[in-house]
Scaffold this active site. Structure first.
Site, PDB file in Angstrom:
ATOM      1  N   PHE A  17      62.319  48.397  24.882  1.00  0.00           N
ATOM      2  CA  PHE A  17      62.065  48.606  23.338  1.00  0.00           C
ATOM      3  C   PHE A  17      63.135  47.750  22.572  1.00  0.00           C
ATOM      4  O   PHE A  17      64.208  47.992  22.933  1.00  0.00           O
ATOM      5  CB  PHE A  17      62.374  50.179  23.064  1.00  0.00           C
ATOM      6  CG  PHE A  17      62.050  50.534  21.751  1.00  0.00           C
ATOM      7  CD1 PHE A  17      60.645  50.823  21.394  1.00  0.00           C
ATOM      8  CD2 PHE A  17      63.094  50.378  20.698  1.00  0.00           C
ATOM      9  CE1 PHE A  17      60.542  51.150  19.977  1.00  0.00           C
ATOM     10  CE2 PHE A  17      62.813  50.683  19.522  1.00  0.00           C
ATOM     11  CZ  PHE A  17      61.430  51.242  19.026  1.00  0.00           C
ATOM     12  N   GLU A  48      52.020  39.705  12.789  1.00  0.00           N
ATOM     13  CA  GLU A  48      52.516  40.899  13.451  1.00  0.00           C
ATOM     14  C   GLU A  48      53.850  40.829  14.194  1.00  0.00           C
ATOM     15  O   GLU A  48      54.296  39.694  14.532  1.00  0.00           O
ATOM     16  CB  GLU A  48      51.589  41.396  14.668  1.00  0.00           C
ATOM     17  CG  GLU A  48      50.467  42.360  14.576  1.00  0.00           C
ATOM     18  CD  GLU A  48      51.148  43.713  14.679  1.00  0.00           C
ATOM     19  OE1 GLU A  48      52.368  43.911  14.134  1.00  0.00           O
ATOM     20  OE2 GLU A  48      50.298  44.677  14.612  1.00  0.00           O
ATOM     21  N   ASP A  49      54.611  41.863  14.089  1.00  0.00           N
ATOM     22  CA  ASP A  49      56.147  41.574  14.852  1.00  0.00           C
ATOM     23  C   ASP A  49      55.766  41.769  16.388  1.00  0.00           C
ATOM     24  O   ASP A  49      56.266  40.867  17.142  1.00  0.00           O
ATOM     25  CB  ASP A  49      56.944  42.814  14.513  1.00  0.00           C
ATOM     26  CG  ASP A  49      56.116  44.194  14.768  1.00  0.00           C
ATOM     27  OD1 ASP A  49      54.953  44.382  15.034  1.00  0.00           O
ATOM     28  OD2 ASP A  49      56.876  45.256  14.252  1.00  0.00           O
ATOM     29  N   ASP A  64      51.966  45.724  21.251  1.00  0.00           N
ATOM     30  CA  ASP A  64      52.474  46.329  22.420  1.00  0.00           C
ATOM     31  C   ASP A  64      51.090  47.057  23.103  1.00  0.00           C
ATOM     32  O   ASP A  64      50.679  46.294  24.074  1.00  0.00           O
ATOM     33  CB  ASP A  64      53.345  47.511  21.824  1.00  0.00           C
ATOM     34  CG  ASP A  64      53.708  48.561  22.779  1.00  0.00           C
ATOM     35  OD1 ASP A  64      54.232  48.011  24.040  1.00  0.00           O
ATOM     36  OD2 ASP A  64      54.104  49.552  22.466  1.00  0.00           O
ATOM     37  N   ARG A  83      66.716  46.581  11.483  1.00  0.00           N
ATOM     38  CA  ARG A  83      65.765  45.516  11.102  1.00  0.00           C
ATOM     39  C   ARG A  83      66.483  44.153  10.670  1.00  0.00           C
ATOM     40  O   ARG A  83      66.040  43.130  11.035  1.00  0.00           O
ATOM     41  CB  ARG A  83      64.998  46.086  10.087  1.00  0.00           C
ATOM     42  CG  ARG A  83      63.846  46.871  10.399  1.00  0.00           C
ATOM     43  CD  ARG A  83      62.711  47.244   9.115  1.00  0.00           C
ATOM     44  NE  ARG A  83      62.201  48.351   9.304  1.00  0.00           N
ATOM     45  CZ  ARG A  83      61.195  48.848  10.012  1.00  0.00           C
ATOM     46  NH1 ARG A  83      60.788  47.595  10.853  1.00  0.00           N
ATOM     47  NH2 ARG A  83      60.449  49.946  10.107  1.00  0.00           N
TER      48      ARG A  83
HETATM   49  P1  5GP Z   1      50.845  48.697  19.197  1.00  0.00           P
HETATM   50  O1  5GP Z   1      51.117  49.518  20.293  1.00  0.00           O
HETATM   51  O2  5GP Z   1      49.819  49.325  18.378  1.00  0.00           O
HETATM   52  O3  5GP Z   1      50.324  47.236  20.091  1.00  0.00           O
HETATM   53  O4  5GP Z   1      52.021  48.298  18.403  1.00  0.00           O
HETATM   54  C1  5GP Z   1      52.431  49.075  17.045  1.00  0.00           C
HETATM   55  C2  5GP Z   1      53.539  48.791  16.542  1.00  0.00           C
HETATM   56  O5  5GP Z   1      54.707  49.531  17.263  1.00  0.00           O
HETATM   57  C3  5GP Z   1      54.072  47.528  16.563  1.00  0.00           C
HETATM   58  O6  5GP Z   1      53.685  46.631  15.588  1.00  0.00           O
HETATM   59  C4  5GP Z   1      55.633  47.882  16.424  1.00  0.00           C
HETATM   60  O7  5GP Z   1      56.062  47.854  14.875  1.00  0.00           O
HETATM   61  C5  5GP Z   1      55.897  49.140  17.029  1.00  0.00           C
HETATM   62  N1  5GP Z   1      56.530  48.660  18.320  1.00  0.00           N
HETATM   63  C6  5GP Z   1      55.916  48.409  19.716  1.00  0.00           C
HETATM   64  N2  5GP Z   1      56.809  48.099  20.626  1.00  0.00           N
HETATM   65  C7  5GP Z   1      58.259  48.208  19.848  1.00  0.00           C
HETATM   66  C8  5GP Z   1      59.366  47.823  20.376  1.00  0.00           C
HETATM   67  O8  5GP Z   1      59.811  47.554  21.498  1.00  0.00           O
HETATM   68  N3  5GP Z   1      60.190  47.884  19.229  1.00  0.00           N
HETATM   69  C9  5GP Z   1      60.085  48.164  18.067  1.00  0.00           C
HETATM   70  N4  5GP Z   1      61.242  48.264  17.146  1.00  0.00           N
HETATM   71  N5  5GP Z   1      58.640  48.512  17.585  1.00  0.00           N
HETATM   72  C10 5GP Z   1      57.742  48.261  18.797  1.00  0.00           C
END
Ligand code: 5GP
Length: 173
Positions: free
Chosen positions: A150, A97-98, A101, A163
């Site tokens: 963010f 995962e990147d 969040d 990206r």
């Molecule tokens: P989740 O909220 O489900 O844990 O995260 C979902 C997705 O939201 C992550 O895989 C990512 O792609 C995107 N995301 C969450 N926080 C950030 C952030 O700070 N920057 C970016 N570019 N994407 C984010």
């Protein structure tokens, strides 16, 4: 309106050092057993590409796609946009995962993949933003824990841009 300024949060060299450490940890834990790396599109592509070069085992690369974000706010819903190409039954799976969040995406994917009877499912996340968590999920291998900002670059986007930045950055309005 002036365009936003880009500030470096974690420089490329530091990212590479940390990924080498994660690779070592992964090699030690799996002891050379074959692994299926499942990259979560699109944000993980750069992290996956760098991480896999430190893994000393036979690896298969798969990608899975989800959607949950619109702009900088989460919709709270996770949707599958691309499934795996091949089964993962009896395989050791490392979900890549990147960023974790709210935890909604990871929670959804872990459950979904577990139903396919893999030998194991673990998670490698480039970033962790624990302050935003809505579901209690954790990464097994985490690159960096960051504050509630963010972030963009190193695979992560803002409206599909940025990206390709080699550092992890933040946008300053
Ligand atoms: P989740 O909220 O489900 O844990 O995260 C979902 C997705 O939201 C992550 O895989 C990512 O792609 C995107 N995301 C969450 N926080 C950030 C952030 O700070 N920057 C970016 N570019 N994407 C984010």
């Amino acid at each position: 309106m002036s365009s936003p300024r880009i500030e470096v949060l974690i420089p490329h060299d530091e990212i590479q050092k940390r990924i080498a450490e994660l690779g070592k940890q992964i090699n030690a834990d799996y002891g050379g057993r074959p692994l299926v790396l499942v990259g979560v599109l699109k944000g993980s592509f750069m992290f996956l590409a760098d991480l896999v070069r430190h893994i000393n085992a036979q690896v298969r690369i798969e990608f899975i796609g989800t959607k949950s974000y619109e702009g900088t706010t989460t919709s709270g819903q996770v949707q599958l946009t691309k499934d795996l190409d091949k089964p993962i039954q009896d395989e050791d799976v490392l979900l890549v995962e990147d960023i974790i969040d709210t935890g909604l995406t990871l929670n959804y994917l872990k459950h979904m993949l577990s139903q396919r009877e893999p030998r194991s499912v673990k998670v490698a996340a480039f970033l962790d933003k624990p302050s935003r968590r809505r579901i209690d999920v954790k990464g097994d291998y985490v690159g960096f824990t960051i504050e509630d900002k963010f972030v963009i670059g190193y695979g992560l986007d803002f409206e599909q841009r940025y990206r390709n930045l080699k550092d992890l950055c933040i946008l300053v309005p």
